[in-house]
Structures are given as C-alpha cells and as structure tokens.
Design a protein around this motif. Structure first.
Motif, PDB file in Angstrom:
ATOM      1  N   TYR A 192       0.803  -1.222   0.000  1.00  7.81           N
ATOM      2  CA  TYR A 192       0.000   0.000   0.000  1.00  7.81           C
ATOM      3  C   TYR A 192       0.838   1.274   0.000  1.00  7.81           C
ATOM      4  N   ARG A 193       2.119   1.155   0.264  1.00 10.39           N
ATOM      5  CA  ARG A 193       2.988   2.326   0.080  1.00 10.39           C
ATOM      6  C   ARG A 193       3.238   2.606  -1.391  1.00 10.39           C
ATOM      7  N   HIS A 194       3.088   1.579  -2.233  1.00 10.32           N
ATOM      8  CA  HIS A 194       3.429   1.729  -3.646  1.00 10.32           C
ATOM      9  C   HIS A 194       2.243   1.532  -4.587  1.00 10.32           C
ATOM     10  N   ASN A 195       1.055   1.354  -4.026  1.00 10.33           N
ATOM     11  CA  ASN A 195      -0.145   1.149  -4.834  1.00 10.33           C
ATOM     12  C   ASN A 195      -1.282   1.987  -4.284  1.00 10.33           C
ATOM     13  N   PRO A 196      -2.313   2.195  -5.102  1.00 16.28           N
ATOM     14  CA  PRO A 196      -3.424   3.046  -4.648  1.00 16.28           C
ATOM     15  C   PRO A 196      -4.066   2.525  -3.366  1.00 16.28           C
ATOM     16  N   LEU A 197      -4.389   3.464  -2.512  1.00 14.77           N
ATOM     17  CA  LEU A 197      -5.058   3.168  -1.249  1.00 14.77           C
ATOM     18  C   LEU A 197      -6.552   3.438  -1.363  1.00 14.77           C
ATOM     19  N   PRO A 198      -7.357   2.867  -0.485  1.00 12.99           N
ATOM     20  CA  PRO A 198      -8.784   3.213  -0.469  1.00 12.99           C
ATOM     21  C   PRO A 198      -8.980   4.711  -0.236  1.00 12.99           C
ATOM     22  N   THR A 199     -10.114   5.210  -0.630  1.00 12.45           N
ATOM     23  CA  THR A 199     -10.438   6.624  -0.473  1.00 12.45           C
ATOM     24  C   THR A 199     -10.288   7.042   0.993  1.00 12.45           C
ATOM     25  N   GLY A 200      -9.627   8.174   1.190  1.00 10.43           N
ATOM     26  CA  GLY A 200      -9.433   8.700   2.538  1.00 10.43           C
ATOM     27  C   GLY A 200      -8.064   8.416   3.124  1.00 10.43           C
ATOM     28  N   PHE A 201      -7.244   7.623   2.415  1.00  7.65           N
ATOM     29  CA  PHE A 201      -5.894   7.293   2.890  1.00  7.65           C
ATOM     30  C   PHE A 201      -4.886   7.736   1.834  1.00  7.65           C
ATOM     31  N   GLU A 202      -3.780   8.338   2.286  1.00  9.06           N
ATOM     32  CA  GLU A 202      -2.764   8.830   1.354  1.00  9.06           C
ATOM     33  C   GLU A 202      -1.366   8.617   1.904  1.00  9.06           C
TER      34      GLU A 202
END
Length: 343
Positions: free
Chosen positions: A295-305
């Motif tokens: 998840y550091r290198h791929n899209p996260l769910p909405t609301g997380f960056e």
C-alpha cells in the motif's frame, strides 16, 4: 429536553467523589466545542462514542498474544480491553474516582493496535526503520495510533482528559515505579495505566497455561493466591489499600517488586519464546510488512494517502482481514480458490 438529568449527575459527582477525582463539570473541554448533552456528562458521552466506534468493534478480531488459537477461551484485544475496564472501574469506585472517565480511557486505550497484536506492531515499526520515508512517521507505537484513530480517522472530538489518558497508558517492557501512579493528567488515567498492567500480567499467564506453553505458575507468585481470580484480587486490593486518601495510585513495595518480576518472567518465558515455539509469529509479521509495502506503492482506499495512509490502513485491519488482503494481493487466483474450497 431539559439538561436537569446531566446537571443532577454532575451535582452528585461534586458531593460523592473524592477530592482527588476529576469531575465532568471541571473538564478542560473538547478541541471543537459542542452543546452539552441533556442526559450524559462529557465523560459518559466520550465512553459511548468510543464504544460505538468501528475501531472498537474491530478489536474482537485482533490478537492479544496467541494468534488464531484453537479454542474459544483465549483473549482477544477486545476481551483484554474489557478486563482492563472492569479492573479499573473496581479500583476507581473504591477510591471514589470518576468511573465514567476511567471507563472511557480504558475502552479507548488499545483501539490503535494492529492485526496480530504486538507482532503486527513490531512489524510496522521495523518496516518504518528499514524503509524510511520523508513524507511519513519514523516509528509506530500503538498508543500513539490509538489517539490518532480517535482524533483523525474516526474524529470523535473527545475531551482532553480522555485523550490524555489514552496517550499515556503504555509502558512497554519498562518496570512499574511509583511515578506511574502519579496523576500526570488525572488520577483516573493513572488507574487505567496500573489496571492495564494488572490485566495483561494475569490473563497472559492464564492463556500461556491454557496453551501449554508453560506447565505451572512459578513459585515466586504463590503469595498472590492459588488461581487467576485470587491473583487479580490480590493486586487490586493492594492498589486500593495503598491509595486510599492520597493523590496518587500506589502499590506496596513487595507487590510492586512481584509485579515487575512477573512481567519480566512473562517476557522471558512467554513473549520472547512464543515466536520460537509457534512459527506463525514470523509469518504474521511477514503479512503485515508485505501489506504495508504494497500500500505504500499502490493506490489506497479513499481517505488514505501516502506512507501515513498505508500505516493507518494496515494498522486498522483485523487479523482475518489482513490474511484475506494478503491472499488477494499476493496469491494467484487459482490458489485462493483452492483455499476457499478447502475451508
């Protein structure tokens, strides 16, 4: 509805609670001011907000010590939380402290815990050390994450007293000392801090016996009593008898020494041995690290960056959701289907 019910409760607090207790009417308030509830005090309101949060509900599927054990009687992070709350309220009631504040702190103190318990916590901390990021934190501590969950991820706008109690509850492997009973924020927070130690010392010993990791209770603990309930009772009664009428939470020198010995014995005989005896701990840490990396290198769910978002998302997972995500992200679909057929 009139505010007479809440005002009546606050009036009872003023007359019934110890001079050392924190009264709801004297709270420092919230970051964002809100209208008072007509029925509940501010601390009752905080307790209810935490109890109804999604983060609290997820605790029932998060490891305490033993990962996915066979048998229904091992503790989870939620049962640990409830045991801390019960012990702390017993002490608080005896000392005429604010039980609502105690309960709110106790219920919220571990909502930042990761999947797979302390194995997941250490995995995320190690991952941050191994692959530092300029846009994210440099370490992971579950007690900091607990406050972040309740301030940012599920912004509950809690009172300052509850927030301070949650942020200062943990000591890790450090010995208890007299200073831990001092009210750095409130006496109620000190009660939860001591109760957390009482709870995990005893239920982790109980679970270690159930798992057959240890064969018997060490002779050095005989003075506490012959069984689980007696050992908790001895510690609770010691706290109460030494804290009556003083503005601190105290233990006798002998009990403090015994509890510190018990803690160190558990670390030596259980916590550090568990990954050696039960090979699932390194695997669990591998799952957490792999998901964090993904998840550091791929899209996260909405609301997380970014790195912080990856940390928040993975830390919030339950054990079973983390395993499902790992299968989905790293295992071929045909392998996943085969696992489903076998279950």
């Amino acid at each position: 509805m009139s505010h007479s019910v809440r005002l009546s409760i606050e009036a009872r607090e003023h007359s019934a609670l110890s001079e050392f207790a924190m009264r709801a009417s004297e709270s420092s308030g919230r970051v964002n001011a809100v209208d008072e509830d007509p029925v509940r005090t501010c601390f009752q309101r905080d307790r209810d907000r935490i109890l109804h949060s999604k983060a609290f509900r997820r605790l029932k599927h998060k490891t305490q010590v033993f990962i996915d054990p066979e048998g229904d009687h091992f503790r989870t992070r939620m049962t640990h939380t409830l045991e801390v709350s019960q012990i702390a309220r017993t002490i608080g009631r005896a000392l005429q402290l604010n039980e609502d504040l105690i309960e709110a702190i106790a219920l919220g103190h571990d909502v930042g815990h990761t999947p797979f318990g302390h194995a997941g916590e250490s995995a995320l901390d190690e991952a941050l050390q191994e692959h530092p990021s300029p846009d994210g934190p440099t370490e992971f501590r579950h007690y900091d994450q607990s406050l972040r969950v309740l301030d940012v991820l599920e912004p509950l706008n809690l009172t300052q007293e509850v927030r301070a109690g949650i942020s200062g509850h943990s000591k890790g492997r450090k010995d208890l000392c007299a200073a831990d009973g001092e009210p750095t924020s409130t006496l109620e927070a000190a009660v939860v801090r001591i109760s957390d130690r009482i709870a995990y010392l005893n239920h982790d010993l109980d679970d270690a016996l159930r798992s057959k990791m240890i064969a018997e209770v060490p002779a050095e603990l005989a003075m506490l009593g012959p069984n689980h309930g007696a050992r908790i009772g001895a510690m609770v009664e010691n706290v109460i008898s030494h804290s009556m009428g003083v503005p601190a939470i105290r233990l006798s020198d002998q009990m403090l020494e015994t509890m510190n010995w018990m803690k160190e014995w558990l670390f030596t005989e259980v916590y550090t041995q568990y990954p050696i005896v039960f090979k699932d701990i390194p695997k669990a840490k591998g799952i957490v690290k792999a998901l964090f990396s993904y998840y550091r290198h791929n899209p996260l769910p909405t609301g997380f960056e970014g790195t912080q978002g990856a940390l928040d998302y993975v830390a919030g997972m339950t054990d079973r959701f983390a395993m499902a995500e790992f299968r989905a992200k790293y295992m071929p679909a045909t392998f996943r289907h085969g696992l489903a057929d076998e279950s």
